[in-house]
Motif scaffolding. Sequence first.
Motif, PDB file in Angstrom:
ATOM      1  N   GLU A  37      -4.128   6.578  -8.303  1.00  0.00           N
ATOM      2  CA  GLU A  37      -5.171   6.377  -7.252  1.00  0.00           C
ATOM      3  C   GLU A  37      -4.562   5.932  -5.707  1.00  0.00           C
ATOM      4  OE1 GLU A  37      -5.369   1.523  -8.001  1.00  0.00           O
ATOM      5  OE2 GLU A  37      -7.259   2.561  -7.307  1.00  0.00           O
ATOM      6  N   HIS A  38      -5.162   6.419  -4.639  1.00  0.00           N
ATOM      7  CA  HIS A  38      -4.741   6.177  -3.293  1.00  0.00           C
ATOM      8  C   HIS A  38      -5.013   4.849  -2.978  1.00  0.00           C
ATOM      9  CE1 HIS A  38      -3.878   7.063   0.882  1.00  0.00           C
ATOM     10  NE2 HIS A  38      -5.051   6.652   1.128  1.00  0.00           N
ATOM     11  N   ILE A  39      -3.870   4.263  -2.427  1.00  0.00           N
ATOM     12  CA  ILE A  39      -4.237   2.739  -1.735  1.00  0.00           C
ATOM     13  C   ILE A  39      -4.136   2.830  -0.345  1.00  0.00           C
ATOM     14  CG2 ILE A  39      -3.184   0.556  -1.901  1.00  0.00           C
ATOM     15  CD1 ILE A  39      -1.653   1.353  -4.590  1.00  0.00           C
ATOM     16  N   ALA A  40      -5.263   2.796   0.092  1.00  0.00           N
ATOM     17  CA  ALA A  40      -5.526   2.753   1.592  1.00  0.00           C
ATOM     18  C   ALA A  40      -5.412   1.403   2.398  1.00  0.00           C
ATOM     19  CB  ALA A  40      -6.998   3.257   1.916  1.00  0.00           C
ATOM     20  N   ASP A  41      -5.587   0.484   1.449  1.00  0.00           N
ATOM     21  CA  ASP A  41      -5.486  -0.952   2.104  1.00  0.00           C
ATOM     22  C   ASP A  41      -3.875  -1.347   2.157  1.00  0.00           C
ATOM     23  OD1 ASP A  41      -6.512  -3.768   2.426  1.00  0.00           O
ATOM     24  OD2 ASP A  41      -5.017  -4.108   1.051  1.00  0.00           O
ATOM     25  N   ARG A  42      -3.263  -1.545   3.371  1.00  0.00           N
ATOM     26  CA  ARG A  42      -1.984  -1.925   3.529  1.00  0.00           C
ATOM     27  C   ARG A  42      -1.370  -2.858   2.848  1.00  0.00           C
ATOM     28  NH1 ARG A  42       0.512  -0.067   7.958  1.00  0.00           N
ATOM     29  NH2 ARG A  42      -0.623   1.917   7.551  1.00  0.00           N
ATOM     30  N   ASP A  43      -2.268  -4.054   2.729  1.00  0.00           N
ATOM     31  CA  ASP A  43      -1.728  -5.327   2.012  1.00  0.00           C
ATOM     32  C   ASP A  43      -1.600  -5.004   0.444  1.00  0.00           C
ATOM     33  OD1 ASP A  43      -1.703  -6.826   4.171  1.00  0.00           O
ATOM     34  OD2 ASP A  43      -3.753  -7.621   3.942  1.00  0.00           O
ATOM     35  N   ARG A  44      -2.529  -4.314  -0.023  1.00  0.00           N
ATOM     36  CA  ARG A  44      -2.374  -3.912  -1.579  1.00  0.00           C
ATOM     37  C   ARG A  44      -1.394  -2.970  -1.729  1.00  0.00           C
ATOM     38  NH1 ARG A  44      -6.558  -0.198  -4.592  1.00  0.00           N
ATOM     39  NH2 ARG A  44      -5.618  -0.175  -6.804  1.00  0.00           N
ATOM     40  N   LEU A  45      -0.777  -2.076  -0.932  1.00  0.00           N
ATOM     41  CA  LEU A  45       0.156  -1.143  -0.903  1.00  0.00           C
ATOM     42  C   LEU A  45       1.411  -2.002  -1.203  1.00  0.00           C
ATOM     43  CD1 LEU A  45       1.294   1.605  -0.992  1.00  0.00           C
ATOM     44  CD2 LEU A  45       1.271   1.676   1.403  1.00  0.00           C
ATOM     45  N   VAL A  46       1.572  -2.719  -0.157  1.00  0.00           N
ATOM     46  CA  VAL A  46       2.924  -3.508  -0.033  1.00  0.00           C
ATOM     47  C   VAL A  46       3.132  -4.393  -1.383  1.00  0.00           C
ATOM     48  CG1 VAL A  46       3.921  -5.675   1.197  1.00  0.00           C
ATOM     49  CG2 VAL A  46       3.154  -3.962   2.466  1.00  0.00           C
ATOM     50  N   GLU A  47       1.779  -4.882  -1.704  1.00  0.00           N
ATOM     51  CA  GLU A  47       1.987  -5.985  -3.304  1.00  0.00           C
ATOM     52  C   GLU A  47       2.421  -4.741  -4.390  1.00  0.00           C
ATOM     53  OE1 GLU A  47       2.050  -8.723  -5.506  1.00  0.00           O
ATOM     54  OE2 GLU A  47       1.822  -8.778  -3.372  1.00  0.00           O
ATOM     55  N   THR A  48       1.982  -3.490  -4.233  1.00  0.00           N
ATOM     56  CA  THR A  48       2.286  -2.622  -5.137  1.00  0.00           C
ATOM     57  C   THR A  48       3.639  -2.318  -5.440  1.00  0.00           C
ATOM     58  OG1 THR A  48      -0.131  -1.911  -5.215  1.00  0.00           O
ATOM     59  CG2 THR A  48       1.698  -0.478  -6.405  1.00  0.00           C
ATOM     60  N   ILE A  49       4.312  -1.876  -4.087  1.00  0.00           N
ATOM     61  CA  ILE A  49       5.591  -1.255  -4.232  1.00  0.00           C
ATOM     62  C   ILE A  49       6.580  -2.555  -3.405  1.00  0.00           C
ATOM     63  CG2 ILE A  49       4.708   0.962  -3.951  1.00  0.00           C
ATOM     64  CD1 ILE A  49       5.252   0.872  -0.969  1.00  0.00           C
ATOM     65  N   ARG A  50       6.485  -3.575  -3.518  1.00  0.00           N
ATOM     66  CA  ARG A  50       7.099  -4.590  -2.793  1.00  0.00           C
ATOM     67  C   ARG A  50       8.593  -4.504  -3.326  1.00  0.00           C
ATOM     68  NH1 ARG A  50       5.432  -9.032  -0.091  1.00  0.00           N
ATOM     69  NH2 ARG A  50       3.459  -8.756  -1.090  1.00  0.00           N
ATOM     70  N   ASP A  51       8.719  -4.491  -4.619  1.00  0.00           N
ATOM     71  CA  ASP A  51      10.002  -4.684  -5.301  1.00  0.00           C
ATOM     72  C   ASP A  51      10.540  -3.122  -5.591  1.00  0.00           C
ATOM     73  OD1 ASP A  51       9.596  -7.333  -5.454  1.00  0.00           O
ATOM     74  OD2 ASP A  51       8.637  -7.343  -7.215  1.00  0.00           O
ATOM     75  N   CYS A  52      10.441  -2.400  -5.202  1.00  0.00           N
ATOM     76  CA  CYS A  52      10.708  -0.966  -5.181  1.00  0.00           C
ATOM     77  C   CYS A  52      11.694  -0.533  -4.319  1.00  0.00           C
ATOM     78  CB  CYS A  52       9.648   0.128  -5.199  1.00  0.00           C
ATOM     79  SG  CYS A  52       8.509   0.177  -6.458  1.00  0.00           S
ATOM     80  N   GLU A  53      12.975  -0.224  -4.915  1.00  0.00           N
ATOM     81  CA  GLU A  53      14.174   0.285  -3.908  1.00  0.00           C
ATOM     82  C   GLU A  53      14.003   1.649  -3.720  1.00  0.00           C
ATOM     83  OE1 GLU A  53      15.646  -3.010  -6.702  1.00  0.00           O
ATOM     84  OE2 GLU A  53      14.436  -1.232  -7.045  1.00  0.00           O
ATOM     85  N   ILE A  54      13.203   2.565  -4.459  1.00  0.00           N
ATOM     86  CA  ILE A  54      12.974   3.803  -4.181  1.00  0.00           C
ATOM     87  C   ILE A  54      11.515   4.151  -4.355  1.00  0.00           C
ATOM     88  CG2 ILE A  54      13.381   6.162  -5.222  1.00  0.00           C
ATOM     89  CD1 ILE A  54      16.065   5.119  -6.567  1.00  0.00           C
ATOM     90  N   VAL A  55      10.722   5.182  -3.467  1.00  0.00           N
ATOM     91  CA  VAL A  55       9.411   5.534  -3.537  1.00  0.00           C
ATOM     92  C   VAL A  55       9.466   7.046  -3.277  1.00  0.00           C
ATOM     93  CG1 VAL A  55       7.084   5.117  -2.266  1.00  0.00           C
ATOM     94  CG2 VAL A  55       8.520   2.963  -2.671  1.00  0.00           C
ATOM     95  N   VAL A  56       8.487   7.571  -3.958  1.00  0.00           N
ATOM     96  CA  VAL A  56       8.248   9.023  -3.917  1.00  0.00           C
ATOM     97  C   VAL A  56       6.907   9.218  -3.315  1.00  0.00           C
ATOM     98  CG1 VAL A  56       8.137  11.378  -4.854  1.00  0.00           C
ATOM     99  CG2 VAL A  56       9.933   9.584  -5.563  1.00  0.00           C
ATOM    100  N   ILE A  57       6.866   9.895  -2.165  1.00  0.00           N
ATOM    101  CA  ILE A  57       5.273  10.273  -1.765  1.00  0.00           C
ATOM    102  C   ILE A  57       5.075  11.626  -1.558  1.00  0.00           C
ATOM    103  CG2 ILE A  57       5.452   8.077  -0.240  1.00  0.00           C
ATOM    104  CD1 ILE A  57       6.071   9.723   2.061  1.00  0.00           C
ATOM    105  N   MET A  58       3.709  11.834  -1.706  1.00  0.00           N
ATOM    106  CA  MET A  58       3.322  13.158  -1.801  1.00  0.00           C
ATOM    107  C   MET A  58       2.834  13.559  -0.281  1.00  0.00           C
ATOM    108  SD  MET A  58       2.393  16.354  -2.817  1.00  0.00           S
ATOM    109  CE  MET A  58       3.081  15.851  -4.945  1.00  0.00           C
TER     110      MET A  58
END
Length: 321
Positions: A37-58
């Motif tokens: 799902e697309h996470i438009a809310d910035r706070d929720r996005l940060v919470e989702t990927i806060r601990d990720c060293e690597i992120v792949v975006i489309m």
Amino acid sequence: MATKLRCAVLDDYQGVALSLADWSPLADALDVTVVREHIADRDRLVETIRDCEIVVIMRERTPFPAELFDRLPALRLLVTTGMRNASVDLAAARSHGVTVCGTLSRPEPPVELTWALLLGLAREVPRESAALREGGPWQSTVGADLHGRRLGLVGLGKIGARVARVGAAFGMDVVAWSPNLTDERAAAGGATRLATLAELLETSDFVSLHLVLGDRTRSIIGEPELRLLRPTAYLVNTSRAGLVDQTALATALREGWFAGAAVDVFDAEPLPADHEFRSLPRLLATPHLGYVTAGNYRTFFGEAVADITAYLAGEPVRVLG
């Protein structure tokens, strides 16, 4: 056993990121999470990927401005599909020690969608298909011809030139304009260069946009330009929404300044449920499908795996900025 790095793949709407590429070489190094799902809310996005060293975006589905890098201290590698992404603040990435890599991209898919939309407009395919399914009138429209008509291309790069070749195959008179286009480059791209954008808009039966969005091209098609189109003309935009003044386009379609438009790109994506572009007359709209094909996705995600592998080996490739 070494701790695995955390990797998130964002905006995988169709849930195909892990099946259209071979991630097995990274199985011992990465713990991969796919977010469909697309996470438009910035706070929720940060919470989702806060601990990720690597992120792949489309593409530009999830922007990465400076403020987001500020809030993701663990992030070390950002992989974007494609080799250009204006929604990523590359300077901020560098200042936070984040490497940004891109992937290869195939030009054919957006060319093919451009022609799907243009043909859909010309032959009233959505309207006639809906009437057939709903028991409506049998044939209620008269299609527009392509053969012998003028196709005006605003931009004649690697995508525009391919669109030009298809237009020629249909027997169309293909013309083009862009700020830096020369007669020689136009001829090499299969088109005749026109001196001004106004001339192209005034004389073309079909206009298709293929420019890179930037300071010089933002809103290059505004109200004055839209009013130059013939009442029987069609406009197609599979490039970037910002090339066209969206308010002016909506007004033009409501008031019938020209025959119709097809768009695959929007200022807000996903398009809000109550957005007027979901119900405008004379509009054929698709949800940014230009690059969405199995072959292109295999390239995107396969190259993302290659980018991550190279980064982990200490030799990152296709670094942006």
